[in-house]
Write a protein that holds these residues in place. Structure first.
Motif, PDB file in Angstrom:
ATOM      1  N   THR A 139       2.222 -15.179   4.296  1.00 16.10           N
ATOM      2  CA  THR A 139       0.773 -15.312   4.506  1.00 16.10           C
ATOM      3  C   THR A 139       0.479 -16.299   5.628  1.00 16.10           C
ATOM      4  O   THR A 139      -0.372 -16.037   6.499  1.00 16.10           O
ATOM      5  N   THR A 279      -4.245  -6.061  10.341  1.00 13.34           N
ATOM      6  CA  THR A 279      -5.348  -5.911   9.385  1.00 13.34           C
ATOM      7  C   THR A 279      -4.877  -5.184   8.125  1.00 13.34           C
ATOM      8  O   THR A 279      -5.240  -5.565   7.000  1.00 13.34           O
ATOM      9  N   ASP A 280      -4.058  -4.143   8.312  1.00 11.20           N
ATOM     10  CA  ASP A 280      -3.523  -3.407   7.154  1.00 11.20           C
ATOM     11  C   ASP A 280      -2.655  -4.314   6.292  1.00 11.20           C
ATOM     12  O   ASP A 280      -2.714  -4.266   5.057  1.00 11.20           O
ATOM     13  N   HIS A 283      -4.615  -6.835   4.145  1.00 11.23           N
ATOM     14  CA  HIS A 283      -5.403  -6.237   3.069  1.00 11.23           C
ATOM     15  C   HIS A 283      -4.529  -5.487   2.058  1.00 11.23           C
ATOM     16  O   HIS A 283      -5.058  -4.858   1.136  1.00 11.23           O
ATOM     17  N   HIS A 284      -3.228  -5.552   2.222  1.00  9.36           N
ATOM     18  CA  HIS A 284      -2.315  -4.873   1.302  1.00  9.36           C
ATOM     19  C   HIS A 284      -2.304  -5.590  -0.051  1.00  9.36           C
ATOM     20  O   HIS A 284      -2.497  -6.811  -0.134  1.00  9.36           O
ATOM     21  N   ASP A 285      -2.043  -4.829  -1.109  1.00  9.50           N
ATOM     22  CA  ASP A 285      -2.051  -5.404  -2.459  1.00  9.50           C
ATOM     23  C   ASP A 285      -1.085  -6.571  -2.609  1.00  9.50           C
ATOM     24  O   ASP A 285      -1.381  -7.549  -3.312  1.00  9.50           O
ATOM     25  N   THR A 288      -2.925  -9.580  -1.243  1.00  6.35           N
ATOM     26  CA  THR A 288      -4.205 -10.003  -1.818  1.00  6.35           C
ATOM     27  C   THR A 288      -4.126 -10.357  -3.299  1.00  6.35           C
ATOM     28  O   THR A 288      -4.941 -11.131  -3.792  1.00  6.35           O
TER      29      THR A 288
END
Length: 293
Positions: A139, A279-280, A283-285, A288
């Motif tokens: 992250t 961006t993908d 926002h991936h599980d 997040t």
């Protein structure tokens, strides 16, 4: 001034030109400790630095480049790019440059010090990282790369050796020797970095978008953190390319979360059109949702 005697007599020369790095840095408030690393035309020293106008000292790494031994291509092209990039960066997950000056034939660059070394050494020492630890580090890496790309800075040499760990266990992206400023529409034609971390289009010599090559490298790093191994055989170019075309082989897949495996596989897609963008990824599980082991 120093008296030098030869068969032609005695003459005086200024010691300004033969001062040691220790003396030169000492005059500017540095207390040099030890050598952290050394290459063919540069070395990095640890030091304590008292900033001008402040009584506080900060631990830094001083990179010293010798112009006399540095390749001309580096001095003409790569060093000016690195300098320009370092001067505009300011993010908690990117190594900061505090100071830069020249003396004689040497360039001195003062950098933020990451006391715990690089990510490669850490993984080699510890082995596979936990889901939680890999999530934290990745992250922070993504946040650093997002910042760089927002400034149109493309790193082009992201790898575990260039990801550093601080004393408070945070990630710092480092080593901008191959970095350059590229607009979204710019295309790069130069192979940079390490083959093991390079995207297929880079290895094949196809003009590429710099940002997508950085994202591929992030995927390789994410694989290494959780698996403690390389995703592709890097003994030859043909083997790397063949492996990149195939499905990823996760060791101990039963120990890895499905979300993690899906994310890595989506980043390391051979087909650039199907490959995840930053961006993908963010926002991936797996990114997040709260990670658990």
């Amino acid at each position: 001034v120093l008296n030098v005697t030869s068969k032609y007599g005695t003459r005086q020369i200024s010691t300004h030109f033969i001062s040691s790095d220790h003396d030169i840095l000492g005059e500017r408030g540095y207390k040099v400790d030890r050598i952290l690393g050394e290459g063919s035309y540069s070395r990095v020293k640890s030091a304590l630095w008292k900033k001008p106008g402040s009584q506080d000292t900060v631990q830094v790494a001083v990179k010293i480049i010798n112009r006399m031994t540095a390749p001309q291509d580096f001095l003409d092209k790569f060093w000016p790019r690195e300098r320009d990039v370092m001067q505009i960066m300011d993010h908690k997950n990117v190594i900061r440059m505090y100071d830069i000056f020249s003396h004689g034939n040497k360039i001195y660059i003062t950098l933020e010090r990451a006391a715990r070394g690089d990510l490669l050494d850490y993984v080699q020492l510890k082995g596979s990282l936990s889901n939680q630890e890999a999530h934290k580090y990745f992250t922070e890496m993504c946040n650093g790369v997002k910042y760089l790309h927002s400034k149109n800075i493309i790193h082009r040499d992201l790898k575990c050796e260039n990801v550093l760990l601080t004393a408070n266990n945070s990630i710092k992206i480092a080593d901008f020797g191959f970095a350059r400023i590229m607009a979204d529409s710019d295309i790069s034609r130069t192979f940079c970095g390490s083959a093991a971390y390079a995207a297929p289009e880079v290895l094949r010599g196809i003009p590429y978008e710099g940002a997508t090559s950085d994202i591929w490298s992030l995927g390789v790093i994410l694989f290494i953190m959780a698996c403690a191994s390389m995703p592709f055989r890097d003994t030859s170019l043909s083997k790397i390319l063949n492996d990149q075309k195939s499905d990823l082989n996760f060791p101990d897949k039963q120990k890895l979360s499905k979300r993690y495996c899906h994310l890595v596989s989506s980043i390391l897609k051979y087909d650039i059109k199907a490959r995840y963008r930053l961006t993908d990824i963010m926002h991936h599980d797996w990114m997040t949702l709260t990670p658990c082991d």
